[in-house]
Design an enzyme around this catalytic site. Structure first.
Site, PDB file in Angstrom:
ATOM      1  N   LYS A  64       0.791  -1.420   0.012  1.00 35.20           N
ATOM      2  CA  LYS A  64      -0.034   0.050  -0.037  1.00 35.20           C
ATOM      3  C   LYS A  64       0.922   1.340  -0.112  1.00 35.20           C
ATOM      4  O   LYS A  64       0.731   2.213  -0.754  1.00 35.20           O
ATOM      5  CB  LYS A  64      -1.026   0.049   1.226  1.00 35.20           C
ATOM      6  CG  LYS A  64      -1.833  -1.340   1.123  1.00 35.20           C
ATOM      7  CD  LYS A  64      -2.768  -1.086   2.608  1.00 35.20           C
ATOM      8  CE  LYS A  64      -2.098  -1.153   3.839  1.00 35.20           C
ATOM      9  NZ  LYS A  64      -1.276  -2.459   4.215  1.00 35.20           N
ATOM     10  N   ARG A 141      -9.565   1.018   9.260  1.00 32.66           N
ATOM     11  CA  ARG A 141      -9.147  -0.308   9.363  1.00 32.66           C
ATOM     12  C   ARG A 141     -10.034  -1.253  10.418  1.00 32.66           C
ATOM     13  O   ARG A 141      -9.817  -2.378  10.219  1.00 32.66           O
ATOM     14  CB  ARG A 141      -7.652  -0.310  10.407  1.00 32.66           C
ATOM     15  CG  ARG A 141      -6.422  -0.853   9.645  1.00 32.66           C
ATOM     16  CD  ARG A 141      -5.494  -0.825  10.616  1.00 32.66           C
ATOM     17  NE  ARG A 141      -4.234  -1.420  10.213  1.00 32.66           N
ATOM     18  CZ  ARG A 141      -3.218  -0.887   9.746  1.00 32.66           C
ATOM     19  NH1 ARG A 141      -3.142   0.257   9.344  1.00 32.66           N
ATOM     20  NH2 ARG A 141      -2.053  -1.461   9.222  1.00 32.66           N
ATOM     21  N   ARG A 180      11.482  -5.676   3.778  1.00 29.74           N
ATOM     22  CA  ARG A 180      11.463  -4.258   3.691  1.00 29.74           C
ATOM     23  C   ARG A 180      12.532  -3.520   4.474  1.00 29.74           C
ATOM     24  O   ARG A 180      12.790  -4.072   5.618  1.00 29.74           O
ATOM     25  CB  ARG A 180      10.066  -3.987   4.257  1.00 29.74           C
ATOM     26  CG  ARG A 180       9.950  -2.274   4.433  1.00 29.74           C
ATOM     27  CD  ARG A 180       8.518  -1.993   4.931  1.00 29.74           C
ATOM     28  NE  ARG A 180       7.870  -2.659   5.789  1.00 29.74           N
ATOM     29  CZ  ARG A 180       6.545  -2.468   6.184  1.00 29.74           C
ATOM     30  NH1 ARG A 180       5.661  -1.685   5.167  1.00 29.74           N
ATOM     31  NH2 ARG A 180       5.939  -3.133   6.676  1.00 29.74           N
ATOM     32  N   ARG A 213      11.390  -2.301  10.236  1.00 29.52           N
ATOM     33  CA  ARG A 213      10.559  -1.825  11.289  1.00 29.52           C
ATOM     34  C   ARG A 213      10.531  -2.720  12.400  1.00 29.52           C
ATOM     35  O   ARG A 213      10.648  -4.061  12.037  1.00 29.52           O
ATOM     36  CB  ARG A 213       9.213  -1.478  10.656  1.00 29.52           C
ATOM     37  CG  ARG A 213       8.937  -0.161   9.970  1.00 29.52           C
ATOM     38  CD  ARG A 213       8.073   0.054   9.132  1.00 29.52           C
ATOM     39  NE  ARG A 213       6.569  -0.774   9.490  1.00 29.52           N
ATOM     40  CZ  ARG A 213       5.431  -0.560   9.066  1.00 29.52           C
ATOM     41  NH1 ARG A 213       5.148   0.070   7.831  1.00 29.52           N
ATOM     42  NH2 ARG A 213       4.280  -1.079   9.559  1.00 29.52           N
ATOM     43  N   ARG A 224      -0.233  -9.058  13.213  1.00 29.70           N
ATOM     44  CA  ARG A 224      -0.806  -8.110  12.320  1.00 29.70           C
ATOM     45  C   ARG A 224      -1.778  -8.754  11.234  1.00 29.70           C
ATOM     46  O   ARG A 224      -2.670  -8.282  10.935  1.00 29.70           O
ATOM     47  CB  ARG A 224       0.369  -7.505  11.641  1.00 29.70           C
ATOM     48  CG  ARG A 224       1.089  -6.449  12.401  1.00 29.70           C
ATOM     49  CD  ARG A 224       2.436  -6.065  11.857  1.00 29.70           C
ATOM     50  NE  ARG A 224       2.186  -5.269  10.653  1.00 29.70           N
ATOM     51  CZ  ARG A 224       3.211  -4.989   9.844  1.00 29.70           C
ATOM     52  NH1 ARG A 224       4.637  -5.576  10.278  1.00 29.70           N
ATOM     53  NH2 ARG A 224       3.136  -4.319   8.945  1.00 29.70           N
TER      54      ARG A 224
HETATM   55  P1  AP5 Z   1       4.772  -1.628   1.760  1.00 30.71           P
HETATM   56  O1  AP5 Z   1       4.457  -0.432   0.592  1.00 30.71           O
HETATM   57  O2  AP5 Z   1       5.807  -0.853   2.866  1.00 30.71           O
HETATM   58  O3  AP5 Z   1       3.665  -2.212   2.230  1.00 30.71           O
HETATM   59  P2  AP5 Z   1       2.398  -1.624   3.007  1.00 30.71           P
HETATM   60  O4  AP5 Z   1       1.031  -2.629   2.552  1.00 30.71           O
HETATM   61  O5  AP5 Z   1       2.160  -0.389   3.110  1.00 30.71           O
HETATM   62  O6  AP5 Z   1       2.859  -2.461   4.444  1.00 30.71           O
HETATM   63  P3  AP5 Z   1       2.584  -1.812   5.672  1.00 30.71           P
HETATM   64  O7  AP5 Z   1       3.410  -2.771   6.657  1.00 30.71           O
HETATM   65  O8  AP5 Z   1       3.330  -0.552   5.978  1.00 30.71           O
HETATM   66  O9  AP5 Z   1       1.475  -1.993   6.379  1.00 30.71           O
HETATM   67  P4  AP5 Z   1       0.500  -1.699   7.798  1.00 30.71           P
HETATM   68  O10 AP5 Z   1      -0.917  -1.524   6.900  1.00 30.71           O
HETATM   69  O11 AP5 Z   1       0.866  -3.118   8.332  1.00 30.71           O
HETATM   70  O12 AP5 Z   1       1.197  -0.712   8.251  1.00 30.71           O
HETATM   71  P5  AP5 Z   1       0.865   0.851   8.853  1.00 30.71           P
HETATM   72  O13 AP5 Z   1       1.860   1.895   8.920  1.00 30.71           O
HETATM   73  O14 AP5 Z   1      -0.268   1.174   8.133  1.00 30.71           O
HETATM   74  O15 AP5 Z   1       5.746  -2.782   1.038  1.00 30.71           O
HETATM   75  C1  AP5 Z   1       6.198  -3.645   1.882  1.00 30.71           C
HETATM   76  C2  AP5 Z   1       7.607  -4.171   1.178  1.00 30.71           C
HETATM   77  O16 AP5 Z   1       7.225  -4.893   0.082  1.00 30.71           O
HETATM   78  C3  AP5 Z   1       8.418  -3.279   0.849  1.00 30.71           C
HETATM   79  O17 AP5 Z   1       9.914  -3.610   1.203  1.00 30.71           O
HETATM   80  C4  AP5 Z   1       8.459  -2.790  -0.717  1.00 30.71           C
HETATM   81  O18 AP5 Z   1       9.395  -2.222  -1.129  1.00 30.71           O
HETATM   82  C5  AP5 Z   1       7.992  -4.275  -0.969  1.00 30.71           C
HETATM   83  N1  AP5 Z   1       7.201  -4.179  -2.371  1.00 30.71           N
HETATM   84  C6  AP5 Z   1       6.185  -3.378  -2.360  1.00 30.71           C
HETATM   85  N2  AP5 Z   1       5.490  -3.491  -3.569  1.00 30.71           N
HETATM   86  C7  AP5 Z   1       6.167  -4.407  -4.181  1.00 30.71           C
HETATM   87  C8  AP5 Z   1       6.123  -5.215  -5.411  1.00 30.71           C
HETATM   88  N3  AP5 Z   1       5.051  -4.914  -6.074  1.00 30.71           N
HETATM   89  N4  AP5 Z   1       6.942  -6.308  -5.830  1.00 30.71           N
HETATM   90  C9  AP5 Z   1       7.996  -6.654  -4.883  1.00 30.71           C
HETATM   91  N5  AP5 Z   1       7.942  -5.922  -3.541  1.00 30.71           N
HETATM   92  C10 AP5 Z   1       7.231  -5.035  -3.301  1.00 30.71           C
HETATM   93  O19 AP5 Z   1       0.471   0.307  10.199  1.00 30.71           O
HETATM   94  C11 AP5 Z   1       1.473  -0.066  11.385  1.00 30.71           C
HETATM   95  C12 AP5 Z   1       0.644  -0.401  12.540  1.00 30.71           C
HETATM   96  O20 AP5 Z   1       0.380   1.074  13.224  1.00 30.71           O
HETATM   97  C13 AP5 Z   1      -0.402  -1.276  12.691  1.00 30.71           C
HETATM   98  O21 AP5 Z   1       0.107  -2.738  13.036  1.00 30.71           O
HETATM   99  C14 AP5 Z   1      -1.325  -0.647  13.947  1.00 30.71           C
HETATM  100  O22 AP5 Z   1      -0.645  -1.080  15.213  1.00 30.71           O
HETATM  101  C15 AP5 Z   1      -1.080   0.832  13.819  1.00 30.71           C
HETATM  102  N6  AP5 Z   1      -2.135   1.411  12.864  1.00 30.71           N
HETATM  103  C16 AP5 Z   1      -1.820   2.415  11.960  1.00 30.71           C
HETATM  104  N7  AP5 Z   1      -2.980   2.470  11.580  1.00 30.71           N
HETATM  105  C17 AP5 Z   1      -4.051   1.993  12.216  1.00 30.71           C
HETATM  106  C18 AP5 Z   1      -5.619   2.368  12.419  1.00 30.71           C
HETATM  107  N8  AP5 Z   1      -6.261   3.013  11.338  1.00 30.71           N
HETATM  108  N9  AP5 Z   1      -6.149   1.529  13.363  1.00 30.71           N
HETATM  109  C19 AP5 Z   1      -5.605   0.839  14.241  1.00 30.71           C
HETATM  110  N10 AP5 Z   1      -4.189   0.777  14.122  1.00 30.71           N
HETATM  111  C20 AP5 Z   1      -3.299   1.304  13.259  1.00 30.71           C
END
Ligand code: AP5
Length: 274
Positions: A64, A141, A180, A213, A224
């Protein structure tokens, strides 16, 4: 948007991409989103004839954040990630008890409570009404957060164009998460094999050091994924029922997924016309 507007937007975008003119301004610090309150972004967004308001949905690690970066460059909108706000707040010297418990939940891979997340977004709701549009990543979420977002959008007098929902098989997701690396300064995202930096451990954009991370450890990844299945997957039904869900397969290179996303958005705009 009708198809005439779409074509105008598309040709402007393609022209702009070729000339390097369209795109989220890399110099914009997004202070209004990161700091909330009265903070003002370093770059005032251009008022656009077509501002996109999108949500990105999908399991952790599906890509994402990577798509958000590419979509923002293509559509000229702003990347708003709730996870990034919490990670930025983790640098505070004396975090409030509520923030401390949110950061603990994140480390374990659990969701932060709906109350805290919604309050945090509410304090930044000016970003939702911004004339440059937005691309929400990581929010909502839960169904309760989605209902809160709908209320906030009504209050800002805007509506969602679409919810892009990315899907990928679990083994590929785990591979993406475990490889990542994130820039400690500018938060640019890399992958050790799929998207390596030019110099190992160093960000191509700002020369910051690349880190793993805390919640990308295997035990946090498991939690997660479970939180996603229980709390976030039901959101697809919520948005499907209101006709806002756009499913996108997330395999292949990031640029291919971007093109797929743009094509799906275009198809949706065409359908809406007929
Ligand atoms: P990346 O683009 O970083 O993936 P992502 O989907 O953004 O993954 P996240 O881990 O950031 O999502 P998340 O939803 O768990 O984290 P968030 O920060 O929102 O890609 C991943 C890897 O793959 C990278 O290395 C990239 O280079 C590679 N890649 C990408 N595309 C590729 C491709 N096509 N081919 C090959 N490789 C590729 O949340 C973190 C935490 O915050 C949560 O667990 C929770 O505790 C809290 N939180 C945040 N928002 C909320 C909410 N709304 N409610 C409750 N808790 C929340």
């Amino acid at each position: 948007m009708d198809i005439v507007e779409w074509s105008r937007w598309e040709s402007e975008t393609v022209r702009g991409r070729a000339k390097g003119e369209i795109g989220m301004d890399a110099t914009n610090d997004r202070a209004a989103w990161f700091q909330g309150g009265e903070a003002v972004c370093s770059v005032t967004p251009e008022a656009r004839s077509r501002a996109f308001r999108l949500v990105l949905l999908g399991p952790p690690g599906v890509g994402k954040g990577t798509q958000a970066e590419l979509l923002c460059k293509s559509l000229g909108t702003c990347h708003l990630s709730t996870g990034d706000v919490f990670r930025a707040a983790s640098c505070q010297h004396d975090p409030s008890p509520a923030l401390r418990s949110a950061l603990d939940a994140m480390r374990r891979g659990e969701l932060v409570s709906d109350g805290l997340v919604v309050t945090m977004v509410e304090e930044r709701s000016g970003c939702l009404g911004c004339c440059g549009g937005f691309l929400l990543d990581g929010f909502p979420r839960t169904v309760s957060q989605a209902e809160a977002l709908d209320d906030l959008l009504v209050r800002q007098g805007v509506s969602l164009d679409a919810v892009l929902s990315y899907e990928l098989p679990l083994p590929e997701i785990v591979d993406r998460l475990s490889g990542r690396r994130t820039c400690s300064k500018c938060k640019a995202v890399y992958h050790v094999t799929a998207r390596p930096p030019h110099k190992e451990g160093i960000c191509d954009l700002c020369a910051g050091s690349l880190i793993q991370r805390e919640d990308d450890r295997p035990e946090s990844i498991r939690v997660r994924m479970q939180a996603y299945e229980e709390s976030t997957r039901p959101l697809a039904d919520y948005y499907e029922r209101s006709g806002r869900l756009v499913a996108v397969t997330a395999d292949g290179a990031p640029e291919d997924i971007l093109e797929r996303s743009l094509r799906e958005l275009q198809a949706r705009a065409t359908l809406a016309r007929h």
